[in-house]
Structures are given as structure tokens and as C-alpha cells.
Design an enzyme around this catalytic site. Structure first.
Site, PDB file in Angstrom:
ATOM      1  N   GLY A 151       0.813  -1.217   0.000  1.00 53.90           N
ATOM      2  CA  GLY A 151       0.000   0.000   0.000  1.00 53.90           C
ATOM      3  C   GLY A 151       0.844   1.263   0.000  1.00 53.90           C
TER       4      GLY A 151
ATOM      5  CG  HIS B 163      -1.047  16.418   6.245  1.00 55.40           C
ATOM      6  ND1 HIS B 163      -1.397  16.026   4.968  1.00 55.40           N
ATOM      7  CD2 HIS B 163      -1.414  15.372   7.053  1.00 55.40           C
ATOM      8  CE1 HIS B 163      -1.948  14.820   4.999  1.00 55.40           C
ATOM      9  NE2 HIS B 163      -1.964  14.402   6.246  1.00 55.40           N
TER      10      HIS B 163
ATOM     11  NE  ARG C 218      -1.676   6.221  15.436  1.00 55.81           N
ATOM     12  CZ  ARG C 218      -2.271   6.691  14.345  1.00 55.81           C
ATOM     13  NH1 ARG C 218      -3.383   7.405  14.448  1.00 55.81           N
ATOM     14  NH2 ARG C 218      -1.747   6.454  13.168  1.00 55.81           N
TER      15      ARG C 218
ATOM     16  CB  CYS D  30      -0.255  11.967   8.845  1.00 57.19           C
ATOM     17  SG  CYS D  30      -1.987  12.002   8.356  1.00 57.19           S
TER      18      CYS D  30
ATOM     19  N   GLY E 109      -2.559  11.016   2.058  1.00 56.80           N
ATOM     20  CA  GLY E 109      -2.911  10.555   3.391  1.00 56.80           C
ATOM     21  C   GLY E 109      -4.071   9.577   3.408  1.00 56.80           C
TER      22      GLY E 109
ATOM     23  CG  ASN F 296       0.880  13.365   3.756  1.00 56.19           C
ATOM     24  OD1 ASN F 296       1.507  14.101   2.982  1.00 56.19           O
ATOM     25  ND2 ASN F 296       0.045  12.452   3.336  1.00 56.19           N
TER      26      ASN F 296
ATOM     27  CD  GLU G  45      -6.628  12.965  10.040  1.00 57.60           C
ATOM     28  OE1 GLU G  45      -7.040  11.784   9.917  1.00 57.60           O
ATOM     29  OE2 GLU G  45      -5.449  13.290   9.856  1.00 57.60           O
TER      30      GLU G  45
END
Lengths: 338, 338, 338, 338
Positions: free
Chosen positions: D11, D239, D109, D147, D177, D316, D199
Site C-alpha cells: 500500500g 499537510h 495508539r 499524520c 494521506g 505526511n 481525524e
């Protein structure tokens, strides 16, 4: 190491020259010129660096000179990124002052005693340097072709031994070819502009000179014809060409010629591993993915099919401009024309 | 007023159909079909309206049907915006149910008894509707060409009386031609993709059928050849074509043919004032500036020069898709094929 | 019908004026001015029409005048699309000659006796026209705000009754706001430019004047503060704003204020059905899909969420420039200030 | 040299990992995994290489494995470029098998015992690796932030000693992104999309964990608040953020903090010369010109002005994804957590 300079070092092509010359193994970048307004400033202060590669810090310390023959008289070679209207006179003056000029400008490309060179195609045309000397020019002028001419002609180089009588080419050219201010956002955004001034004329004459025969005194243009439709498209860098050929060879012969092509020289620092690379994927080459092959010096070809027709692509401000001039200078240096 | 429907009304072409039919003076939009998932919802809730024209509020109240022959059996005409893999079978079933199908899909374009029509070029091919009836089809199928074929063929219409034996065409096609999800941003942004699946094949066969001769029973394709290089470029709407012709006529004759061209019929609601418009400016046509001429139904031509070569342009989802089908239906209605 | 003119009719905003005025029900477009170079030519020959709507053929026959007060002295209203450096002096001269000036230029926006008007917000500020007359000006000057100010201020109009003390706004502004030549393709392509000269200053002062209180003699600015980050993005038309407010109201109260908002007047030809439209979809408004709502005169808002914050969007050269001036003129005409 | 692998190597982020690891001085790239469909093929045949840097020929010979813990059990570290829905389970299995996982996925995370690390900001949080071991995990999971979180948090790092209580940020995020197929051309071309799923939530929670305090057992989040408006813009990579801070420091103090900032460690191969670089030009940073600073690992800041507010920018898919993970792994290796 020989000393080189760049005429018109703050524009789009000028910045590419500085990028390519900043750490060159053979050339020591000593002089950068620009308009009177910039003269006297350090290059880092005079230039609005617009490339997406880091600014070459070393060159940043060079104090910019005005664009005159006097400013570059101690260089062995100067690269010209001047606009055509200024280049004509200035390049003559620089060459008269004993300096070798490698020019990306169009002004002298079709002069009978000025070689129009793509090293892989017509290195022997550098013999015109001697013709220039014989006619009393202390230095010399060597030119590289127009950006889209280079992509076309280099793509045709592997096929020259097979013979062809005509070329039809539709270009899709990147906006960087018009310089930083050359085309407004409102003109090209979500748009195609089917006209680029003087571009089709260049594509129809330059390839014939480049592929012409040099007999030691003059170049006899090649006999094939070129018919071009030039279009500007919303792409930053990279010219894409749809090409048809008038030739009687099988696709297999043509494909083999592309795949087996090897440049007729080697050992130049800016030379890519492959000058022409044949891509097998059915949807390539594409500018965003293939323009940086060989550090921007490779012309990619692909989509060969009946016609015969194929697609060609190259980076217009590297292989199609500054890199072309630098490669010419490397060949000149190696062939001991200095 | 006759009742019409749209098969596949939620996609890119389907939405254009709804836009063009929402306030049509002759056609009453009664049925909209979509996938099972959308069936039963009001159109306003089923569709993710992505056109830059306002949503047609009236059509918003229509309850979406599943895409079946039964759903549209009471329509006089249905427009097909189905993808090719679904269109083939469904259109046959709808036509068998006695309904007239005006299809933008490619499935039946090359069927010997299905007319492939651009009204300005081959209205007489509608006679194949009778052939279909004779063979036992209760309704009928009429198709319009592929989007880039329409631009090319309509641009050639004024030149057909002058005669030409070959066409070479490089296309620069808009991303809307691939549908809303057809091409990823990362694929086309700052890029050219020199490949569109099956597109060159369509451009090389469809124009010959359209410009072929109908003898009351079958169509004999025209004898000229077409060689196409199809490219996708970062433009929202509007296909641009660089065209070369093999023909022995002066530029003056060709220009006059373009300028004096008048469509061979009049009075259809979707018909533009000029089906083909010759632009004199040296840098036109351009997609962003010219695609909306004639409400998107005019094909613009320009940049005629030696070759002969020229540039052509049209709106790919209006003249090149939904608008083409609607114009066909208007002609069918006026010519009393219903 | 009253007679109107356009000062600076060949630029980006000037062309929008001509588009909006060509078939206006109340205003008869009689005079178009441009630089000396264009004066004396028919408008169709003087202008390089760059809008994606058809050229208004009627206006094409008007012979362009030089940009002077004398040229427009017989107009009732003139619209100014002049650049700020020219507008300052010229607009004063035209107003002194007894003509009403509706200006899109920034030169006089902050003059104490010049109304800065968005009809939906502060129609009463037109009372400053009388102040101008009292001070001896025969005609008058009325201005509309900067494009991004209009989007912000109109989006805030429904919330003014709820009260807020501060606004933070990040803009993503279209390239057409810089004029046809204002931003080079190489600058904005695949890029964001986080700086627009003087733009943040305008956004931080103009809304306070517009939402200020007029006591019959002067305008007392509103007390809220604005902090703006202005960015240019690769979009043709349509400014998008991310807005935060300092206010103590529930999201429900704010949403209701948006949804129930009705303009305090009606019947003006250029007025949209909804001056502010609240979009419920979670990913709207978007410039390509929503800029043309209300023929480009509607400001769309959406994505209201805790903060409170929301997104606003409008067409920068219609609602944000030419359309704003025309709407002002319609209000002036209706309110009998002529 | 230790052996590393990449989970999900075909990817957009996976390709960046391969690019960064192909010639890494410390890490030997041994294993690449992908879906079952690709397993068994050489990487060069399994991947559709879409980056604009040359394909790393060495990695091309690696035979792709299926994405399982067994496939990577002999690696010391594996990098995860898996989509969140797959990453959650697979990463746990890999860590259970005794392998260290450096993950770009969001799944773990916010797990209390998983460090969310930007080396320059919270290297000490790697102590959570010991907590994971204590709880019986043979290997470990270390994550890097989302990101846009990375750009924001790294830009704030120099200001942390000065103290701030709140952050408001509007993002303008690149299309890369969303992955190669994440956003259609028709969605983003000539457009801004003011919504990116999940996001804003990530930007509002992750920075507080990263800048939180680790007491040897757990992380106490920092107390400042973040309010984000996330927008997608037509930019390939990079970004851009408009940032406001709630803090009582002079612009001079803030500028000095940016300019004098030095990363609290050195000697990692992927570490840039400057982790945060303050640009003085009034119109910088810009994605096309500044995203490649420090080989894409530098976050650029500029346009500091009253508010205080400023602009931040970073690459990013390098600093914001694959490069972030690789830098984490380098720190882990150097700090002897293996």
C-alpha cells in the site's frame, strides 16, 4: 576541475542548472549572472528558490554578476538559461570573448555552424566547434534542443537504424516548461491549452538537424518529416508524447530496438544508466511516476502498438533543458574541445 | 408528453440524465432505477448528487425502483446509464418488454441491427428500429457512441462531403468520463495516464459504423481508418482531441466546411444552435472555456493548419453521454418511431 | 430601466459584472471602460473572455471607453472593478460628477462616510449616502467587502442576535480571487500558499464595520474581534472557511439560527432564495459542489460542532465580488437613493 | 544489523516503508507481507509501485509472505502499515510471538500500555515497553501518531517549555494521506473536502498523550485542549496547518524557541538536521516547496504573528507515517529495548 558559470541563474531553468552544477565532479561553479537588479547580491538573497529539492547552500554564497561577457570571461564554459530575446546577442559576445557557451536558448540552434546536440544522437556534430573556430570565433556556441524535441528525438534514436520517413506527434507538456511565471493558474487549471508559441515549428525542424549528417563542414538535415500538435496540460514536470511513425517494421523489431538500445558513449557524470528505457506495463510511462528515472535524464517509452505508435516521456527541465546542456558540456570536456 | 425513465440513475451519467430530463418539454420523467440497495428510497435520499448544477427538486420525490424490465414497462422510452456488464442483458429485457431503450452503454453498439446514432450524422440509421421490430423485438434499442467517438465523429461531419481516407487522433480525456469513483486522485493528479481500457478500440470502430451506409437492412461501415492514442488528463469535464486527416483538400476548403456547417435537422429541444462551432482564436478550443458551449452540446473545433490537423473538444458527460442519448430520443420521438 | 456602466470591464471581476448585467431586468448596461489600449474597440474585441459561461453577445457590441469620469457621466450607477491603486482617485472623480459608484475595490471601504454593505446585514448603512451628499458629493460611493469577508460576515449574520465576542477563521481561498494573472500555475499547483497580501487585515477590520451600528451620522464598529489565517489553495472558484466562535450558545440554538434565517428584505433580482443555507451532510459545503447555489449568491454553512465551529463557503467572484456590488445597487435603486 | 519486516508492504505507506528501509544502515529488510493474493510473488511483481522515487531493486527480489505472525516471527522489528481494521488483531499476535512492532496504525495508539511516540517529544514513554513485558507480552507494540498529529505536536515541541493551555488548528491535508485509492479524482479535484473521518478526534486526543507525563507505570495526559477543523485539499503530499495557541508569551519568545530548538538526541540515521525549522519568508512554508526538507522528516514552521498563530507543514507519508515509525525503531534499537 574547470570553471563554469550560468547566465540567467535565477529563473526556472537557471535554478536547475545551479542544482545540477552545485556538486559536479568535473565542473566548479564560479559565476552566476542575473539581471542588474540582482547583481551584487549573494545568490541566496537574489533567488526565489522554487524547486522542490533543497537549496544548494554552497552556491548560495556566490555573489551574482550582471549578465555580460565580461562577467564570465574567466570561465571555461558557461551555461545559458537566458530568454531567447537576450540570448542571441549575449551568447555571441561571450563566445567572442573566448568562452564556450552551452545554451538552452533557441536563438542560435538553427545557425548553420552551431551544433544542436543530444550526445546520444549526434556527438559528431561537435565538429562544428572547429568550423566556428575556423571562422574566427575564439570560444564557441553549442546548443541543446527544445524540451519536447529532446524527448521525441531521443525516443527515436534507437529506431534510426530501422529507418522511418515521417513522424506525427501530439504533446502534453508540463507547465514548468513555460517558466515560473509563464502560465497563470487560471489559464491551465482544469484545462488543456492546445497552443504553445513556436513549439510546433521547433519540433518540426530541430529533429531533422539533430539526426542530419555532418560532413566535416555542415549538417545536411535528415529527410523525414515531423507534424506536431503541441498541448499544455496541468502537470508540473514531464512532457508526455503520443507518437506515430511512418515505417515498415514489425512491432517486434521496434520493441527489440528500444530494449537493446545502448548509448554510444559512457562515463559522463550526468548520463543515466539508460538513456531510453522501455516500460512494459500497459499504462506507462506517466509523468508523475516516470519523470525522475535516471535522475530526470532518462526518456521513457512504452505502449508500443500497431501504427506503429507509442508513448514517450521525459523530464522537461532536466533532460529537456538544464541537464541536456550539462551533458553536452561533459561530452565537450571529455572530447577535449576546450 | 411521453413517459421516460432512467436505468442506473445514481451514477455519474445517470445524474446527468436526471439533470437533462427534469424539466424536459416533451418527456415526463417518471421512473428512476438503481441497485437493490437504493430501491424504495426517494431519489433525493438515494443519490449522492455530485454535479455542480443544483439538484432538480422535482425528481427528488421519485421513489427509486430496482433495475428490472418490470420497473420500466410503462415507459415509452428509457435511458440506460448502466455499466456495460449489466446493460447487455437488462437492455434486451427492457426492449423485449416493448419499451424503447436509448442507451449510453457500449454493450449493443456494434450489434448489426442496433443503430449507433449521432442525429447530425446518421439519423437515417434509425431505420434499423424497423429491422429490430421485424425480427420480433417489441421495443427497440438505439445507442449513442462512446464519448470520445462522438467528439471525433461530430467534428468530422462537416468534412464528410470533402472525403478523407484516414484519421489519426490523440485524445486528452477528462476524469469524469471514468465515473465518480473511476480514477483515484493519486492516479491522475499532476499526471497523464496514456491508457484507457477499450477506448482506442471503440474510437477505431464506432466512427466507421456511424458514418457507414444504411441500405434499409444493414449498415456498411465507412472505409476510412482511425488510429487513436487515448490519454487521461487532469481535467474535470471536456475531452480535447488533436486530429490529423488523410485528405487532399486545402485548408480554406476545410475551414469553409466547418464554418458553413448546419445540422441537417432542427427543432429538437436539446439541440444546440451550432452542433459544430469553428473558433478562430489561435489557442482555442480549451475544455474549461469551451465545454459548456451550446449547454454542453456543441463540439468546438479550431487550430486548423497544414496536415491537415486541428483540435476538437466537447463536453464528455453531456454531448458525449447523457445529452447524446436524450438528443437521440428527441429525434426518435419527432420521427415517430414510437 | 436606469443606465449603468462598468469601470475596468475586461478583468476577472469586470467580466463577472458584464455577465451579471447583460440581461438585468432593472439595469441597462450602457458603458464599459478599460485601459487606453482597449478604448475604441468593441467589447468583444477588447476582452479575452475567460469565464466558463457563454459570452454575452449583446454587450459585445458596446464600444469600450477609457476609464474616466467623463466616460460614465451619463450613467446612474457605475460598478467599479478597478484595481485598488487606480480605484481610489477615479471613484472619487466619478462620484464628484454626480454618479453613484458601487465599488468592489478596497480603496474607500474604510472611509468613515462610505458604507461598506452586505444588504442582508446592514442595509441601514446606506444612510451614509446622505452624509456624503451633505458633505457636498454630488454622487456617492458604496462599497462591498473583500471576498472572504463577505463569506464570513454573511455566515455570521444569522448568529448576530445570539451574540459572539470573537471569531477565529482559517480560509482556503480560490485562485480566481487573485485575478486572471494574479497567481502563476507554478505557484499554486500541488500547493498551498499560506499568505495573501492584506487579506487578514481586511478580514479583521471589515466585519466589525459591517456589523457596526449606524446612528445617522457615523458607524460605530462592532466590538467582537477577528483573527484570520488566510491560505490560497488550488481551487478555481469558491472560498472555504473553517470558523471558530467565542460564544455561549448551544449547538442546537446555533443550528436553529442558521436554518431559520431569512433575509430581511426580498424582491431584488440578484437575491438568492436563501442567502445562507445550512447543509446537513457531514462533508459539506464543498467548493466544487456548492459554490453555484443560488446562482453563486448563497453562502453555504455546515459541519457545525462543538467549539462552536463550522465551515462556510461562497463563490468568491459572484457573491464575493461582482454579485455583491450588483445586489448593493439593486438595494440602492429599490430604496430610492438615486 | 538486525532483521526487520513490513506488514502490508504494497500500500501507500507500505511502499514508503520499503523505500526508507531498502538501504538502511542498521536494519536488514528481510520480510514483506501482503494479502493472500500477493503471497508467493516477488515483491517487484506483487507491488504496483506508485512513488515518484525509483523502485528499490534489492527489495524487489523478496518473496512476499502472507500477513501472519508466523511470517515475521524471525524479525527483530516489524513495521506495520496495515489498515486499522486488520492491524488490531495482527499486531497483538506478532507482539505475542516475541517481535517488536512499530506501528503506523491507529488501533493500539490509545492503549494505556502502548507508547505513542515522537522521539523528539517523548522518548521516555518507551518505558512502557517494560510495562508490556511485565504484563506478559513477549515482544512489544510502539505506535507513532496520526499524520496531522505529528505535524502539530512536533511543531509544538519547541513551545512546550513556554507553556500553552489550548490549541486551535485548521488542517489542509494532502490526498496521499488517504492511500492510493482513498479519494477519487472527482471528489478532490478543484475542491476542498471539509471532513476526514476520525481525524479531528485523533488530533484532539493524541497530542495530549504524547505530551503527557510518564511516571514509570502509566502516562498522564497533558492538560491542554485541542480543537481541530480537518480539511482535504488538492495537494499530493504535505499537510499544512494554521495553528492558534492560547499562551501568554511574546512573539519574540516564541520565535526564539522555534529558532533555537534542538532535538534532544542525535545520531539516528533517519533523523533530519533540524526536526523543526523556522522559515523567515513571509509566504512559507508551502507543501510543494518545503515538504522534502530533511528528506521529508523536518516539520517547517513560519508566519508567526499575533494570536499567537503560525503555519506548520510536514510530509505526511514520510514524517507523518513511515518515517515516523522508522525513527521510532531507530530510537528503540539505540536505547537497547531489543
Amino acid at each position: 576541475m574547470i570553471t563554469v558559470g550560468v547566465l540567467g541563474a535565477t529563473g526556472a531553468v537557471g535554478q536547475r542548472f545551479v542544482q545540477l552544477l552545485a556538486d559536479h565532479p568535473w565542473f566548479d561553479l564560479g559565476v552566476l549572472t542575473a539581471s542588474e537588479r540582482s547583481a551584487g547580491k549573494k545568490y541566496r538573497d537574489a533567488v526565489n528558490w522554487r524547486l522542490d529539492v533543497p537549496f544548494p547552500e554552497g552556491a548560495g554564497e556566490i555573489v551574482v554578476s550582471p549578465t555580460t561577457a565580461a562577467a564570465v570571461k574567466d570561465c571555461d564554459i558557461v551555461f545559458s538559461a537566458l530568454p531567447a530575446d537576450v540570448a542571441g546577442k549575449t551568447e555571441l559576445e561571450v563566445a567572442a570573448a573566448g568562452v564556450g557557451v552551452c545554451s538552452n536558448a533557441s536563438s542560435h540552434r538553427m545557425d548553420p555552424d552551431v551544433p544542436l546536440v543530444i550526445p546520444e544522437v549526434n556527438a559528431d556534430h561537435l565538429g562544428l566547434i572547429d568550423v566556428q573556430h575556423d571562422r574566427g570565433r575564439d570560444g564557441f556556441i553549442v546548443t541543446n534542443p527544445n524540451c519536447s524535441t529532446i524527448m521525441l528525438t531521443l525516443a527515436l534514436a534507437p529506431l534510426q537504424p530501422l529507418g522511418f520517413s515521417g513522424v506525427q506527434v501530439a504533446t502534453m507538456q508540463a507547465i514548468s516548461g513555460a517558466g515560473f511565471q509563464g502560465i497563470a493558474g487560471m489559464e491551465i487549471f482544469d484545462n488543456v491549452v492546445p497552443f504553445i508559441k513556436n513549439e510546433e515549428e521547433k519540433m518540426e525542424t530541430e529533429p531533422r538537424k539533430i539526426m542530419g549528417t555532418f560532413d566535416g563542414a555542415a549538417v545536411e538535415p535528415a529527410s523525414f518529416s515531423v507534424s506536431a500538435c503541441c498541448n499544455r496540460v496541468p502537470v508540473i514536470d514531464g512532457h508526455t508524447l503520443s507518437v506515430w511513425l511512418d515505417m515498415d517494421r514489425s512491432l517486434e523489431e521496434i520493441r527489440r530496438a528500444f530494449e537493446e538500445y545502448v548509448a554510444p558513449f559512457s562515463g559522463l557524470p550526468t548520463q543515466p544508466a539508460k538513456s531510453v528505457e522501455y516500460l512494459k506495463q500497459p499504462d506507462r510511462p506517466q509523468p508523475r511516476l516516470d519523470r525522475n528515472r535516471g535522475n530526470g535524464m532518462t526518456v521513457s517509452v512504452g505502449r508500443l502498438r500497431e501504427g506503429p505508435r507509442f508513448t514517450a516521456l521525459g523530464h522537461n527541465t532536466i533532460r529537456g533543458a538544464a541537464g541536456a546542456s550539462v551533458l553536452n558540456a561533459e561530452l565537450i570536456y571529455k572530447e577535449k574541445y576546450l
